[in-house]
Scaffold this motif. Structure first.
Motif, PDB file in Angstrom:
ATOM      1  N   ILE A 128       8.114 -58.113  -2.821  1.00 53.13           N
ATOM      2  CA  ILE A 128       8.167 -57.651  -1.437  1.00 53.13           C
ATOM      3  C   ILE A 128       9.617 -57.580  -1.003  1.00 53.13           C
ATOM      4  CG2 ILE A 128       7.509 -58.203   0.927  1.00 53.13           C
ATOM      5  CD1 ILE A 128       5.098 -59.647  -0.197  1.00 53.13           C
ATOM      6  N   GLY A 129      10.006 -56.462  -0.378  1.00 48.72           N
ATOM      7  CA  GLY A 129      11.381 -56.273   0.079  1.00 48.72           C
ATOM      8  C   GLY A 129      12.081 -55.187  -0.739  1.00 48.72           C
ATOM      9  N   ILE A 130      13.369 -55.141  -0.645  1.00 51.75           N
ATOM     10  CA  ILE A 130      14.151 -54.127  -1.339  1.00 51.75           C
ATOM     11  C   ILE A 130      14.698 -54.696  -2.630  1.00 51.75           C
ATOM     12  CG2 ILE A 130      14.804 -53.015   0.819  1.00 51.75           C
ATOM     13  CD1 ILE A 130      17.481 -54.383   0.610  1.00 51.75           C
ATOM     14  N   ASP A 131      15.087 -53.805  -3.517  1.00 55.67           N
ATOM     15  CA  ASP A 131      15.679 -54.183  -4.808  1.00 55.67           C
ATOM     16  C   ASP A 131      17.188 -54.278  -4.615  1.00 55.67           C
ATOM     17  OD1 ASP A 131      16.271 -54.720  -7.350  1.00 55.67           O
ATOM     18  OD2 ASP A 131      15.374 -52.933  -8.228  1.00 55.67           O
ATOM     19  N   LYS A 132      17.678 -55.480  -4.310  1.00 55.29           N
ATOM     20  CA  LYS A 132      19.106 -55.663  -4.023  1.00 55.29           C
ATOM     21  C   LYS A 132      19.971 -55.339  -5.239  1.00 55.29           C
ATOM     22  CE  LYS A 132      22.264 -58.868  -1.771  1.00 55.29           C
ATOM     23  NZ  LYS A 132      23.330 -58.685  -2.745  1.00 55.29           N
ATOM     24  N   ARG A 146      -3.511 -60.993   5.942  1.00 50.88           N
ATOM     25  CA  ARG A 146      -3.383 -60.014   4.853  1.00 50.88           C
ATOM     26  C   ARG A 146      -3.205 -58.596   5.385  1.00 50.88           C
ATOM     27  NH1 ARG A 146      -8.100 -61.937   0.542  1.00 50.88           N
ATOM     28  NH2 ARG A 146      -7.032 -63.894  -0.116  1.00 50.88           N
ATOM     29  N   GLU A 147      -3.913 -58.274   6.472  1.00 49.18           N
ATOM     30  CA  GLU A 147      -3.762 -56.932   7.057  1.00 49.18           C
ATOM     31  C   GLU A 147      -2.355 -56.745   7.612  1.00 49.18           C
ATOM     32  OE1 GLU A 147      -4.795 -53.092   8.093  1.00 49.18           O
ATOM     33  OE2 GLU A 147      -5.858 -54.574   6.845  1.00 49.18           O
ATOM     34  N   GLN A 148      -1.829 -57.792   8.270  1.00 53.99           N
ATOM     35  CA  GLN A 148      -0.459 -57.700   8.773  1.00 53.99           C
ATOM     36  C   GLN A 148       0.537 -57.542   7.622  1.00 53.99           C
ATOM     37  OE1 GLN A 148       0.288 -61.100  11.214  1.00 53.99           O
ATOM     38  NE2 GLN A 148      -0.986 -60.376  12.940  1.00 53.99           N
ATOM     39  N   GLU A 149       0.333 -58.318   6.571  1.00 58.15           N
ATOM     40  CA  GLU A 149       1.228 -58.188   5.414  1.00 58.15           C
ATOM     41  C   GLU A 149       1.118 -56.807   4.785  1.00 58.15           C
ATOM     42  OE1 GLU A 149       0.295 -61.302   2.746  1.00 58.15           O
ATOM     43  OE2 GLU A 149       1.246 -62.880   3.951  1.00 58.15           O
ATOM     44  N   ARG A 150      -0.086 -56.276   4.701  1.00 63.60           N
ATOM     45  CA  ARG A 150      -0.257 -54.927   4.122  1.00 63.60           C
ATOM     46  C   ARG A 150       0.449 -53.861   4.972  1.00 63.60           C
ATOM     47  NH1 ARG A 150      -3.180 -50.593   4.738  1.00 63.60           N
ATOM     48  NH2 ARG A 150      -4.262 -51.463   6.543  1.00 63.60           N
ATOM     49  N   ARG A 151       0.289 -53.957   6.293  1.00 62.77           N
ATOM     50  CA  ARG A 151       0.967 -53.006   7.172  1.00 62.77           C
ATOM     51  C   ARG A 151       2.490 -53.140   7.062  1.00 62.77           C
ATOM     52  NH1 ARG A 151      -2.618 -53.542  12.775  1.00 62.77           N
ATOM     53  NH2 ARG A 151      -4.588 -52.683  11.911  1.00 62.77           N
ATOM     54  N   ARG A 152       2.951 -54.396   7.021  1.00 63.33           N
ATOM     55  CA  ARG A 152       4.394 -54.617   6.901  1.00 63.33           C
ATOM     56  C   ARG A 152       4.939 -54.070   5.567  1.00 63.33           C
ATOM     57  NH1 ARG A 152       4.246 -59.359   8.453  1.00 63.33           N
ATOM     58  NH2 ARG A 152       4.101 -60.435   6.462  1.00 63.33           N
ATOM     59  N   ASP A 153       4.181 -54.312   4.499  1.00 62.39           N
ATOM     60  CA  ASP A 153       4.601 -53.768   3.198  1.00 62.39           C
ATOM     61  C   ASP A 153       4.594 -52.236   3.200  1.00 62.39           C
ATOM     62  OD1 ASP A 153       4.865 -56.336   2.320  1.00 62.39           O
ATOM     63  OD2 ASP A 153       2.891 -56.418   1.338  1.00 62.39           O
ATOM     64  N   GLN A 189       9.921 -46.910   4.766  1.00 57.28           N
ATOM     65  CA  GLN A 189      11.355 -46.870   5.059  1.00 57.28           C
ATOM     66  C   GLN A 189      12.186 -46.673   3.794  1.00 57.28           C
ATOM     67  OE1 GLN A 189      12.462 -50.340   7.258  1.00 57.28           O
ATOM     68  NE2 GLN A 189      11.225 -49.812   9.082  1.00 57.28           N
ATOM     69  N   ARG A 190      11.809 -47.352   2.716  1.00 55.92           N
ATOM     70  CA  ARG A 190      12.557 -47.181   1.460  1.00 55.92           C
ATOM     71  C   ARG A 190      12.426 -45.745   0.933  1.00 55.92           C
ATOM     72  NH1 ARG A 190      10.394 -52.285   0.237  1.00 55.92           N
ATOM     73  NH2 ARG A 190       8.794 -51.351  -1.075  1.00 55.92           N
TER      74      ARG A 190
END
Length: 379
Positions: free
Chosen positions: A38-42, A300-307, A313-314
């Motif tokens: 989860i997140g960007i590939d720094k 889980r729904e919040q995490e799915r939406r956030r992901d 965005q990426r």
């Protein structure tokens, strides 16, 4: 120049292919459900920043090498033109000297028949109207003859001299105009070079600004990701502690004695009659488990939406970066095409200028030498 342009195009195509291959590998790492985080590939972003710096340094070196080659070619072209002019002048000078030294008109056998000064050397048919040689049978005096021959010839020579001076003046004016045109052309080329350098500077400045903005955005995203991970870790620890406390204090593990209270007292447990927890306790536990399940589904729904939002965005950032690179490539190709067209026009103008200078050199031959060459050619 064509070999250099072809080599540069091959290098650019190799760089584009390398970036495309790295982008495909990066997409494979990002969209792979097993290894995706989860997140960007720094690391990938740092690699992109490093690659961008290397690419900018390579492009800068390529531009400097191209400018150096252009200056070198211009100097070489000027030297070749100057050498060609000197060779033409030496050839014409040698030809004129050879004609004057070894092909003079008076050295020919038939010079007495074609001597242009024969009439000047010969004695005139009559000196005056009272010339004693002008007898009746000599037929040297007729009605309507030109008695003002000397004055007329003098006037014609004076007129010819005036024409020659006027022609020389016209040639000088033409040379001055040509010099002025050359100066204006040189100023135009200098201004054009300055404009090109200014455009390149602005382009480099815009690239630097974009790289700085991208770096700041990546730094902010990394900080947000670290903060998010810390919050999730703390929340997970708190939930685990709450769950352990709930299990330790629950009726199932603590075995609440109220479930087996007998008729003899609160402390009397009827083991053979104890049927477990009552319905109210079971409903409370089920309600609590149901709320936990709903809370987990909501999380889980919040995490799915956030992901999904992070992925969107990426993808938008990657698409914007790809579009910007394509637009930059189109601008580079347009700039190279304009430079090629400009070089072709300059080459055509230079060729026309050389032809004009050659015609001018041939036309600057003196009048007597021209007549001598013409008589030699006709004989």
């Amino acid at each position: 120049m064509s070999g250099l342009g072809q080599q540069r195009e091959l290098d650019e195509a190799a760089a584009v292919e390398l970036r495309r291959r790295r982008e495909l590998l990066r997409r494979g790492r990002i969209f792979n459900a097993r290894i995706r985080t989860i997140g960007i590939d720094k690391d990938a972003l740092d690699a992109q920043v490093k690659e961008r710096k290397i690419q900018e340094a390579a492009e800068k070196a390529e531009h400097e090498r191209f400018a150096h080659d252009m200056k070198k070619n211009d100097k070489l072209m000027c030297l070749l033109e100057e050498r060609q002019k000197n060779e033409v002048k030496d050839l014409n000078r040698a030809l004129i000297e050879f004609q004057q030294n070894f092909q003079r008109a008076e050295t020919r056998r038939e010079f007495d028949l074609n001597d242009p000064q024969a009439l000047k050397k010969d004695r005139p048919a009559r000196v005056s109207d009272d010339d004693p040689r002008c007898t009746i049978s000599g037929m040297q005096k007729f009605m309507g003859e030109d008695l003002n021959y000397d004055q007329r010839m003098k006037f014609q020579k004076e007129q010819l001299r005036e024409w020659s001076l006027q022609q020389q003046k016209d040639w000088k004016n033409a040379l001055a105009d040509q010099k002025l045109a050359d100066d204006l052309y040189d100023k135009y080329r200098i201004e054009l070079d300055k404009k090109i350098m200014e455009e390149q500077r602005k382009e480099e400045e815009s690239r630097r600004v974009v790289c700085t903005a991208t770096k700041n955005f990546n730094r902010i995203q990394a900080a947000e990701l670290d903060h998010k991970n810390e919050l999730e870790k703390a929340q997970k620890i708190k939930d685990d502690m709450d769950e352990i406390t709930c299990l330790l204090r629950g009726d199932f593990l603590s075995e609440n004695p109220e479930q087996a209270i007998g008729p003899l007292g609160k402390h009397h447990v009827l083991v053979d009659r104890w049927k477990g927890m009552n319905q109210e306790q079971l409903m409370a536990i089920r309600q609590f488990q149901k709320e936990q399940a709903q809370e987990k589904v909501r999380v889980r729904e919040q995490e799915r939406r956030r992901d999904a939002e992070w992925d969107r965005q990426r993808l938008q950032a990657a698409r914007a970066q790809l579009l910007w690179e394509r637009r930059q490539q189109r601008q580079d190709r347009a700039l190279r095409r304009d430079l090629d067209v400009l070089n072709a026009e300059l080459s055509q103008e230079q060729k026309a200028k050389n032809i004009y200078l050659k015609e001018e050199e041939y036309s600057n031959i003196p009048t007597d030498e021209f007549y001598a060459q013409f008589n030699t050619t006709t004989r």
